[in-house]
Design a protein around this motif. Structure first.
Motif, mmCIF file in Angstrom:
data_model
loop_
_atom_site.group_PDB
_atom_site.id
_atom_site.type_symbol
_atom_site.label_atom_id
_atom_site.label_comp_id
_atom_site.label_asym_id
_atom_site.label_seq_id
_atom_site.Cartn_x
_atom_site.Cartn_y
_atom_site.Cartn_z
ATOM 1 N N ILE A 456 4.621 8.309 -10.470
ATOM 2 C CA ILE A 456 5.855 8.936 -9.979
ATOM 3 C C ILE A 456 6.252 10.032 -10.952
ATOM 4 O O ILE A 456 6.480 9.766 -12.137
ATOM 5 N N ALA A 457 6.357 11.250 -10.479
ATOM 6 C CA ALA A 457 6.732 12.370 -11.344
ATOM 7 C C ALA A 457 8.207 12.293 -11.706
ATOM 8 O O ALA A 457 9.012 11.671 -11.007
ATOM 9 N N GLU A 458 8.560 12.944 -12.807
ATOM 10 C CA GLU A 458 9.963 12.987 -13.216
ATOM 11 C C GLU A 458 10.733 13.998 -12.376
ATOM 12 O O GLU A 458 10.181 14.945 -11.828
ATOM 13 N N GLY A 459 12.044 13.794 -12.297
ATOM 14 C CA GLY A 459 12.920 14.752 -11.631
ATOM 15 C C GLY A 459 12.713 14.832 -10.134
ATOM 16 O O GLY A 459 12.272 13.883 -9.479
ATOM 17 N N LYS A 460 13.033 16.000 -9.574
ATOM 18 C CA LYS A 460 12.976 16.181 -8.118
ATOM 19 C C LYS A 460 11.564 16.042 -7.568
ATOM 20 O O LYS A 460 11.374 15.642 -6.428
ATOM 21 N N LYS A 461 10.568 16.388 -8.413
ATOM 22 C CA LYS A 461 9.189 16.291 -7.951
ATOM 23 C C LYS A 461 8.815 14.860 -7.578
ATOM 24 O O LYS A 461 7.907 14.642 -6.778
ATOM 25 N N GLY A 462 9.503 13.899 -8.198
ATOM 26 C CA GLY A 462 9.129 12.511 -7.980
ATOM 27 C C GLY A 462 9.841 11.820 -6.840
ATOM 28 O O GLY A 462 9.614 10.628 -6.601
ATOM 29 N N GLN A 463 10.694 12.518 -6.091
ATOM 30 C CA GLN A 463 11.466 11.868 -5.039
ATOM 31 C C GLN A 463 10.559 11.294 -3.947
ATOM 32 O O GLN A 463 10.710 10.137 -3.543
ATOM 33 N N HIS A 464 9.630 12.112 -3.469
ATOM 34 C CA HIS A 464 8.710 11.626 -2.431
ATOM 35 C C HIS A 464 7.756 10.574 -2.999
ATOM 36 O O HIS A 464 7.374 9.624 -2.296
ATOM 37 N N ASP A 465 7.368 10.739 -4.270
ATOM 38 C CA ASP A 465 6.514 9.734 -4.910
ATOM 39 C C ASP A 465 7.223 8.390 -4.944
ATOM 40 O O ASP A 465 6.616 7.349 -4.650
ATOM 41 N N LEU A 466 8.489 8.400 -5.305
ATOM 42 C CA LEU A 466 9.256 7.156 -5.403
ATOM 43 C C LEU A 466 9.335 6.454 -4.061
ATOM 44 O O LEU A 466 9.136 5.236 -3.968
ATOM 45 N N LEU A 467 9.584 7.206 -3.000
ATOM 46 C CA LEU A 467 9.675 6.606 -1.664
ATOM 47 C C LEU A 467 8.352 5.968 -1.260
ATOM 48 O O LEU A 467 8.326 4.894 -0.654
ATOM 49 N N ALA A 468 7.237 6.609 -1.629
ATOM 50 C CA ALA A 468 5.925 6.063 -1.275
ATOM 51 C C ALA A 468 5.565 4.857 -2.133
ATOM 52 O O ALA A 468 4.823 3.968 -1.691
ATOM 53 N N MET A 469 6.085 4.796 -3.369
ATOM 54 C CA MET A 469 5.703 3.731 -4.293
ATOM 55 C C MET A 469 6.560 2.465 -4.169
ATOM 56 O O MET A 469 6.137 1.399 -4.616
ATOM 57 N N ILE A 470 7.734 2.566 -3.580
ATOM 58 C CA ILE A 470 8.583 1.377 -3.443
ATOM 59 C C ILE A 470 7.871 0.256 -2.688
ATOM 60 O O ILE A 470 7.830 -0.894 -3.167
ATOM 61 N N PRO A 471 7.287 0.517 -1.492
ATOM 62 C CA PRO A 471 6.599 -0.580 -0.801
ATOM 63 C C PRO A 471 5.373 -1.091 -1.555
ATOM 64 O O PRO A 471 5.023 -2.269 -1.440
ATOM 65 N N VAL A 472 4.731 -0.229 -2.342
ATOM 66 C CA VAL A 472 3.583 -0.661 -3.144
ATOM 67 C C VAL A 472 4.046 -1.676 -4.186
ATOM 68 O O VAL A 472 3.422 -2.731 -4.379
ATOM 69 N N ALA A 473 5.142 -1.366 -4.852
ATOM 70 C CA ALA A 473 5.664 -2.264 -5.883
ATOM 71 C C ALA A 473 6.100 -3.595 -5.275
ATOM 72 O O ALA A 473 5.814 -4.669 -5.824
ATOM 73 N N ILE A 474 6.783 -3.545 -4.143
ATOM 74 C CA ILE A 474 7.247 -4.774 -3.497
ATOM 75 C C ILE A 474 6.075 -5.659 -3.098
ATOM 76 O O ILE A 474 6.085 -6.878 -3.336
ATOM 77 N N GLU A 475 5.058 -5.057 -2.534
ATOM 78 C CA GLU A 475 3.906 -5.842 -2.099
ATOM 79 C C GLU A 475 3.144 -6.417 -3.289
ATOM 80 O O GLU A 475 2.665 -7.554 -3.240
ATOM 81 N N ALA A 476 3.036 -5.649 -4.378
ATOM 82 C CA ALA A 476 2.332 -6.144 -5.562
ATOM 83 C C ALA A 476 3.066 -7.338 -6.167
ATOM 84 O O ALA A 476 2.447 -8.334 -6.557
#
Length: 589
Positions: A456-476
């Protein structure tokens, strides 16, 4: 038209350029810090706390009480006054109770004597706490009277002491408990004072919805009240006020900088700049308050030029970074000194602090910075899963060993620069490090440990990364608990201790907070902290309302004092749980 000049013959444009000089900034801070130290000596019984980040520059590290506090001026801006739950600062209340008061240091630039954080935000905080404590105390007293009446009706013999202890009834004097909003008349107009005062009761109600004030009703024996001190204040240094004899706990709001025309004033050998510690990223050249104070004689040597000061500052920063790299524990290698410090490392990692990591009780989640998540020390310290939320990560030599490629699984989530999320699963017996395995049982050796990297990138660049990574973290995390249950059943292990999960990013302030918040909402019970399989499968998304998400955020902010989640991060978490459109599910490829 002639250019305006000061008494020394220098034009204002030259002074404005000099105001950006690192040397002038540091000398101004040094002068203001001397005033802060002088005022603090008048009240040695009170701890000195810095309002992050600006206030940290004005107090020597040996004198500052850590962690500091975080009050934003924007919460006190005209028309948008607020009691922000993200900046509740519960540790400050404990510091006030334990010491009978405190000193909070901050500063402001030209045009003001006192920053809004000290003149309005902190007074709002004080009045809100006082009102919430009084409301809860009266509720408990009412419940106490009702319970005692009920007991008398059924002839149950219970002493007042027993009932009082059961209900935590405070000895609060309602008539003399001060719930007023106090402001500085020279700064706050009567109209603004009245408008803020009308909002205090609503702020108290909001606070009470998110936390139980009952413990404070028995500990906070006097209300909290702000007191202001500035370089312009008149104070009898030989006879300071005795706050032990007053009916409140003083919160001394100490504004460090002098008010000068245009925020600049020539002094002997330098240009004084009001509020120099503000906006450090614009002038500090990488210096931090600790680096400044630890090298102050070197940086501000007598007769030093502005250019030489900057060169020395760069050298101090470079040396600090090099030292950090040299002292970092290499992956896959442990020295004898590392072995001796294993217990110390474990103690450091499991001590809630702003610097390393914090336990988000009662859940098994810990939030930390990069230092707390180093491989393989993080596993040796007792974490069962480590989740790295950083966009960039150096390939650990641990993964490059023979067989290491079999330990890492790429996940479907795609983050920064197209990088995939990856999960490492490893047995303790596979760690190529010097650890004490003599006392480890067979079950411990065969137990799996996990390292999840979410790019997940820092700042605004990471907004879309964060949305994509939330379900990954929950499933893990979901698979971790399911696998743990299976492992315990296969090995007849009755221990039901929840595995510890460390979520970290570079500073443990934003990205790790967003992922942790999502995990608390989706995977853990609010009261007990136990794992709850709310999703049931990787394809099902758990929905939550805004108030529930806010309560879990408040839980994080109450334990992780360094947490500073951005609005964008919180919006992404809300979007994930409240949007009718499901984000892409997390699946193993």
């Amino acid at each position: 038209m002639a250019t305006l000049r000061n008494t020394h013959g220098r034009d204002r444009d030259d002074m404005r350029r000099d105001a950006k000089s690192l040397l002038n900034r540091l000398k101004s801070i040094q002068a203001d810090a001397a005033f802060v130290s002088e005022m603090a000596d008048l009240f040695p019984q009170f701890p000195i706390l810095a309002n992050e980040r600006c206030g940290t520059w004005y107090v020597h590290p040996s004198k500052i009480h850590r962690p500091g506090v975080y009050f934003k001026s924007t919460d006190g801006h005209t028309g948008i006054w607020d009691f922000n739950l993200r900046r509740y600062n519960p540790h400050l209340i404990n510091a006030i109770i334990d010491n009978g008061g405190c000193i909070i240091v901050d500063s402001t630039r030209k045009g003001k004597r006192v920053p809004d954080a000290l003149s309005k935000t902190i007074p709002i905080w004080c009045a809100t706490i006082n009102n919430a404590v009084r409301k809860k105390a009266l509720e408990n007293q009412k419940a106490y009277k009702s319970a005692t009446s009920s007991d008398q009706a059924v002839n149950v013999d219970r002493s007042d002491e027993e009932m009082s202890a059961t209900l935590l009834v405070p000895a609060l004097d309602d008539e003399h408990w001060d719930v007023r909003y106090h402001s500085l008349p020279s700064v706050i107009s009567r109209s603004e004072h009245a408008q803020i005062a009308e909002k205090i009761e609503g702020f108290a109600d909001k606070l009470m919805r998110f936390t139980d004030m009952t413990p404070l009703t028995t500990r906070l024996l006097k209300p909290i009240r702000p007191i202001w001190l500035t370089p312009q204040s008149f104070i009898m240094k030989d006879d300071p006020p005795d706050y032990n004899q007053v009916g409140f706990f003083p919160v001394i709001c100490l504004s460090a900088s002098r008010v000068v025309q245009d925020g600049m004033e020539e002094q002997d050998g330098y240009l004084y700049v009001q509020g120099s510690g503000d906006d450090e990223e614009m002038w500090s050249k990488g210096l931090t308050p600790d680096l400044f104070w630890n090298n102050i004689d070197y940086l501000l040597e007598d007769g030093i030029t502005a250019s030489e000061c900057e060169n020395r500052a760069k050298k101090v920063v470079q040396d600090s970074r090099r030292l950090q790299l040299e002292t970092s524990k290499p992956s896959g290698v442990a020295s004898s000194q590392d072995e001796k410090s294993t217990s110390t490392l474990r103690a450091n990692l499991f001590t809630p602090s702003m610097e390393r990591c914090s336990e988000i009780a009662p859940s098994p989640i810990w939030i930390g910075n990069n230092a707390s998540g180093k491989i393989p020390a993080c596993w040796d310290a007792g974490y069962d899963m480590v989740i790295n939320c950083g966009a960039e990560i150096k390939r650990e030599s641990l993964f490059e060993l023979e067989g290491g490629q079999d330990w890492v699984t790429a996940l479907a989530g795609v983050g920064h620069a197209g990088a995939q999320a990856s999960l490492c699963e490893i047995k303790r017996s596979q760690w190529p490090i010097s650890v004490d395995t003599k006392n480890c049982s067979t079950h411990q050796v065969e137990k799996s440990y996990f390292y999840l990297h979410l790019p997940i990138a820092e700042g605004k660049k990471g907004q879309h990364d964060l949305l994509a990574m939330i379900p990954v973290a929950i499933e893990a995390v979901r698979k971790l608990f399911l696998k743990l249950e299976e492992w315990r059943a296969q090995n007849n292990i009755e221990d039901k201790t929840s595995p510890r999960i460390l979520v970290h990013c570079q500073q443990g302030m934003d990205r790790s907070v967003g992922i942790s918040l999502a995990l608390l909402v989706a995977c853990f019970d609010e009261e007990s902290g136990a794992f709850v399989d709310r999703c049931g499968s990787s394809d099902k998304k758990y929905s939550a309302n805004k108030e529930f998400i806010q309560r879990r955020l408040f839980q994080i902010m109450s334990h992780r004092l360094a947490a500073r989640p951005s609005r964008a991060t919180l919006k992404i978490v809300n979007t994930f749980f409240m949007s009718p459109t499901d984000p892409p599910p997390a699946k193993y490829t």
